[in-house]
Enzyme design. Structure first.
Site, PDB file in Angstrom:
ATOM      1  N   ARG A 150     -88.065  25.057   6.730  1.00 35.32           N
ATOM      2  CA  ARG A 150     -86.874  26.338   6.674  1.00 35.32           C
ATOM      3  C   ARG A 150     -85.660  26.147   6.835  1.00 35.32           C
ATOM      4  NH1 ARG A 150     -87.766  29.735  12.298  1.00 35.32           N
ATOM      5  NH2 ARG A 150     -88.382  28.140  13.601  1.00 35.32           N
ATOM      6  N   GLN A 210     -99.329  36.700  12.540  1.00 38.11           N
ATOM      7  CA  GLN A 210     -98.239  36.105  11.865  1.00 38.11           C
ATOM      8  C   GLN A 210     -98.577  34.647  10.878  1.00 38.11           C
ATOM      9  OE1 GLN A 210     -95.362  37.820  13.237  1.00 38.11           O
ATOM     10  NE2 GLN A 210     -97.307  38.988  13.843  1.00 38.11           N
ATOM     11  N   GLU A 239     -90.653  45.430   3.312  1.00 44.64           N
ATOM     12  CA  GLU A 239     -90.732  44.187   2.390  1.00 44.64           C
ATOM     13  C   GLU A 239     -91.168  44.678   0.902  1.00 44.64           C
ATOM     14  OE1 GLU A 239     -92.460  44.525   5.275  1.00 44.64           O
ATOM     15  OE2 GLU A 239     -91.484  43.025   6.450  1.00 44.64           O
ATOM     16  N   ARG A 280     -92.655  27.122   9.964  1.00 46.98           N
ATOM     17  CA  ARG A 280     -91.746  27.159  11.082  1.00 46.98           C
ATOM     18  C   ARG A 280     -91.534  26.104  11.912  1.00 46.98           C
ATOM     19  NH1 ARG A 280     -92.943  27.826  16.552  1.00 46.98           N
ATOM     20  NH2 ARG A 280     -91.379  29.389  17.498  1.00 46.98           N
ATOM     21  N   HIS A 333     -93.022  30.282   7.991  1.00 49.25           N
ATOM     22  CA  HIS A 333     -94.007  30.623   9.258  1.00 49.25           C
ATOM     23  C   HIS A 333     -95.413  30.410   8.489  1.00 49.25           C
ATOM     24  CE1 HIS A 333     -90.229  31.511  11.021  1.00 49.25           C
ATOM     25  NE2 HIS A 333     -90.871  31.817  12.010  1.00 49.25           N
ATOM     26  N   PHE A 374     -95.791  38.483   5.807  1.00 48.66           N
ATOM     27  CA  PHE A 374     -95.372  40.002   5.356  1.00 48.66           C
ATOM     28  C   PHE A 374     -95.032  39.905   3.902  1.00 48.66           C
ATOM     29  CE2 PHE A 374     -94.025  38.997   9.945  1.00 48.66           C
ATOM     30  CZ  PHE A 374     -95.520  39.419  10.457  1.00 48.66           C
TER      31      PHE A 374
END
Lengths: 282, 332
Positions: free
Chosen positions: B10, B120, B58, B166, B108, B83
C-alpha cells in the site's frame, strides 16, 4: 443556453405531444409483452418538458458532444418513456420503438449504453443513478465545464441507502450543476410507498441535507417549466425537484394501481387505454 | 531474496499514485474515510482539487467514481478490500456493466492484516471481482512490483481491482524487474535455464538420488513464504519452482498449464478463501486443458481471528512449513 426560446415548442403543443407519447409508451409495452407502464406514464410529462423546452442541452446531430448535458434515468425500468422522447427528439428512428425488449434490439428492457450509446449510464439496479450523476457533476466542475447533470429517480428507490449517501455528498461538493428529479408517483412494486417505507416529509429531508428543493405537480407542464427555470438559476448547491405524480397517469384503470407497476397491457386493455387518452378525458 | 528490506505494498501504491498525478491530469482519487490507511494522503497533498473525500459511504464512492469515469476522468477509489468489494452489486452495475474506467484499490487484504480481526479481513474479494465481466484483478507481491502494477492500471482502459497488503512484505524482486501483465512471474530458481523444463518425472541430481519437481504458485503477501519453502525443499533435495501470480484475472492459463506439465505437483498459496481465488483459477485452467497434475490449494475456508501475521499464517496453514508439507505430500 436560453430555454423556452423562440424555437422551443409552446406548452400547449407539448400537451398534445404528451398524449401522443402516452399512446406510444402503451403500444411499445403492449408489443413487448412486458414492461413497466405505470412509472413511464408518471414520468413522461417531465421528460417532455425537459427535452422539448430545451432545458437539456442535447443535439441529435451531435449526440456525443462532450459539452452536452447529461440525463441519467436512475429508475431504469421506466426507460420506455425515455426511448419515446429520444426518438421523437430525433435521436433514433421512431419505428425502432416497437423493438423494445425484443431479442437483438438496442432498446433493452433497462437502459444499456453498450447497445445504445445515447444512454448516459446503465441503470436498473435501483438507487445507483444519483451517485453516477454526482460523479459526472464532479467531473464537469473539476473541468469548469458548462454542462449540467440531471438525474431522475423514483420514490420507492429512495429507500435504498446509497441514495442517502449521494444526498449527503452532493451538497458537500456544492454541485450547482446537478439537478435531482424525484418522480414521486406514490406506488412501488408491492404496494403504496407510504406503506412499504414512507419517505415523508421528503422535501424537508432534502432541504435539511442542504439541497435547493421544489415540490410541484409533476403533471402540470407550466409548473415543470417554471421549476426547471428556477432550478437553473441556482448555481451554488444541488437542486431537487420533487414531482407529485400519479403512477399510471392518464389511464383511469392504471392510476395508482400497484398491479400496473410492471405489467404489460394486452391488446384489449391497450386499446381501451389509448381510446381514453385520445378521447382527451384528461 | 533481492533485498532484505520490507515494506507494505500500500505504501508503494500511495507513492506511485502521487507521482503519476503530475503526468496524468485525468487521474482523480476517491476515499471513504480511510485515505490515511490506503495511503492516498500523498496524492491529496499534491493534488487536493483532484482528491474527493466521500465519507464512510463506499457505495456512493463507487458510483461517483463511475460518473467521474463517464466524464473522462481516471478515478481511483480506495478503501479496505473488504469494505470496497463488499459493495459488489454497486460494482457490478456502476463499474462492470457500465464498463467504466474505474480503478478499485483494496488495501488490508487477507488475514495478514493481523490484529484487527475477521471483520476487516477481505477473504472473498478476488472471487467476487473475478466473477465480474471485464474486470482485471491484480495483486503485486512487493513494492517494486506494486509501482509498476499501479502504472499499468492507470494506463489500462477498463475496470481494475488492485489488492494490496497492510503488513510489510520483503522485496522479492531483483532491481530491474519488469512487471509483465497477464504472465506468471517465475521467481525461483533464479536461473530457469539451469533447470530442465520437461515433463520428466525426475532428473539426475549430483548425489544420484532422484529429485522431483513441484511448482508453487503464490500471490500477494504469501509469495515470500513460498520462496522460503522452495529453499527449504531444495535443502531436502527437492526442486520446487515458485511463480508469483500478480495477474489473478485473467490468469495466465497457458503459463499455469506449462508449469503443471513440468511438475509432479502444483501448490497454490493465497491469503484468501479457497473458494474462487487463485487456487480455483488454477484448477479451472488445468481442467480446461485436460491437465491432470495433482493440485494442493492452500488458503482459508473459515473466518480467522486476531493475532500477528506470523501467528495467523502458522495457524491457518499459509506459512512456509505448510507449503513444504503440501509440496512433499505424495512426492517424498
Amino acid at each position: 443556453m436560453p430555454a423556452a426560446a423562440t424555437e422551443a415548442p409552446t406548452l400547449d403543443s407539448l400537451r398534445r405531444l404528451t398524449r401522443a407519447f402516452r399512446v406510444e409508451i402503451l403500444r411499445m409495452i403492449e408489443a413487448a409483452g412486458s414492461g413497466h407502464p405505470g412509472g413511464s406514464l408518471s414520468a413522461i410529462d417531465f421528460l417532455t418538458v425537459l427535452y422539448f423546452r430545451d432545458y437539456l442541452n442535447v443535439d441529435p446531430k451531435n449526440p456525443s458532444d462532450p459539452n452536452r448535458d447529461r440525463f441519467i434515468l436512475s429508475k431504469g425500468h421506466c426507460v420506455p418513456a425515455l426511448y419515446c422522447v429520444l426518438a421523437h427528439k430525433g435521436f433514433l428512428p421512431v419505428e425502432e420503438l416497437r423493438t423494445l425488449r425484443k431479442f437483438g434490439s438496442r432498446l433493452q428492457g433497462h437502459p444499456d449504453r453498450r447497445r445504445l450509446p445515447l444512454i448516459e449510464a446503465n441503470t436498473g439496479s435501483l438507487g445507483q443513478g444519483l451517485s453516477i450523476a454526482l460523479g459526472l457533476a464532479l467531473s464537469a466542475k473539476l473541468d469548469r465545464a458548462p454542462w449540467q447533470v440531471f438525474c431522475m429517480t423514483g420514490d420507492g428507490e429512495i429507500q435504498e441507502g446509497q441514495i442517502w449517501e449521494a444526498a449527503m455528498a452532493a451538497p458537500k461538493f456544492k454541485l450547482g450543476n446537478l439537478t435531482w428529479i424525484v418522480d414521486y408517483n406514490q406506488v412501488q412494486q408491492e404496494g403504496l410507498t407510504k406503506d412499504q417505507m414512507d419517505l415523508a416529509p421528503l422535501k424537508d429531508k432534502l432541504a435539511a441535507f442542504n439541497w435547493h428543493t421544489q415540490e410541484i405537480d409533476g403533471h402540470d407542464l407550466d409548473a415543470i417549466d417554471r421549476a426547471l427555470a428556477a432550478a437553473r438559476k441556482v448555481t451554488d448547491r444541488p437542486k431537487a425537484i420533487i414531482l407529485r405524480t400519479i403512477k399510471g397517469k392518464g389511464v383511469s384503470f392504471m392510476e395508482l394501481q400497484t398491479a400496473w407497476h410492471g405489467k404489460a397491457p394486452n391488446k384489449e386493455q391497450a386499446d381501451k387505454a389509448v381510446a381514453e387518452i385520445e378521447g382527451g378525458r384528461r | 531474496m533481492a533485498s532484505a528490506t520490507t515494506g507494505a505494498t500500500r505504501d508503494a501504491f500511495g507513492e506511485k499514485l502521487a507521482e503519476l498525478g503530475a503526468a496524468e491530469p485525468r487521474l482523480v482519487v476517491l476515499d471513504a474515510d480511510l485515505g490515511g490507511s490506503t495511503r492516498t494522503t500523498a496524492f491529496m497533498k499534491k493534488f487536493p482539487e483532484r482528491r474527493f473525500e466521500l465519507g464512510i459511504a463506499e457505495q456512493n464512492m463507487i458510483g461517483a467514481a463511475a460518473g467521474l469515469a463517464l466524464g473522462g476522468k481516471i478515478p481511483v477509489a480506495t478503501s479496505f478490500a473488504c469494505f470496497l468489494t463488499g459493495r459488489l452489486e454497486t460494482i457490478r452495475v456502476c463499474v462492470a456493466y457500465n464498463r467504466t474506467n474505474v480503478k478499485l484499490v483494496g488495501t488490508h487484504a487477507g488475514i495478514g492484516i493481523g490484529d484487527d480481526g475477521p471483520s476487516q479481513m477481505a477473504l472473498e474479494d478476488v472471487a467476487a471481482m473475478r466473477a465480474l465481466p471485464g474486470m482485471t484483478v491484480l495483486q503485486p507481491a512487493d513494492r517494486a512490483e506494486t509501482r509498476q502494477a499501479v502504472e499499468w492500471m492507470v494506463r489500462h482502459d477498463g475496470p481494475v481491482y488492485l489488492r494490496l497488503t497492510r503488513q510489510n512484505v520483503p522485496e522479492i524482486h531483483e532491481p530491474g524487474y519488469r512487471f509483465e501483465f497477464g504472465k506468471l512471474d517465475p521467481l525461483w530458481p533464479k536461473d530457469p535455464e539451469a533447470e530442465p523444463d520437461l515433463p520428466s518425472l525426475a532428473f539426475a541430481p549430483p548425489n544420484g538420488k532422484p529429485r522431483r519437481q513441484a511448482a508453487i504458485l503464490a500471490t500477494g503477501g504469501v509469495v515470500s513464504n513460498a520462496l522460503e519453502a522452495a529453499k527449504d525443499l531444495q535443502s531436502r533435495g527437492f526442486l520446487a519452482r515458485v511463480f508469483n501470480v500478480h495477474t489473478l484475472h485473467p490468469i495466465d492459463a497457458e503459463g499455469v498449464v506449462r508449469a503443471a506439465r513440468a511438475s509432479q505437483r502444483l501448490v497454490t498459496v493465497e491469503d484468501h478463501n479457497l473458494a474462487g481465488g487463485l487456487g480455483s483459477a488454477v484448477a479451472e485452467a488445468l481442467a480446461a486443458a485436460g491437465q491432470a497434475t495433482p493440485l494442493v490449494r492452500l488458503g482459508l475456508s473459515d473466518f480467522a481471528e486476531s493475532g500477528t501475521t506470523e501467528e495467523l499464517y502458522a495457524k491457518y496453514g499459509l506459512s512456509a512449513s505448510h507449503i513444504v508439507e503440501a509440496a512433499l505430500r505424495n512426492l517424498a
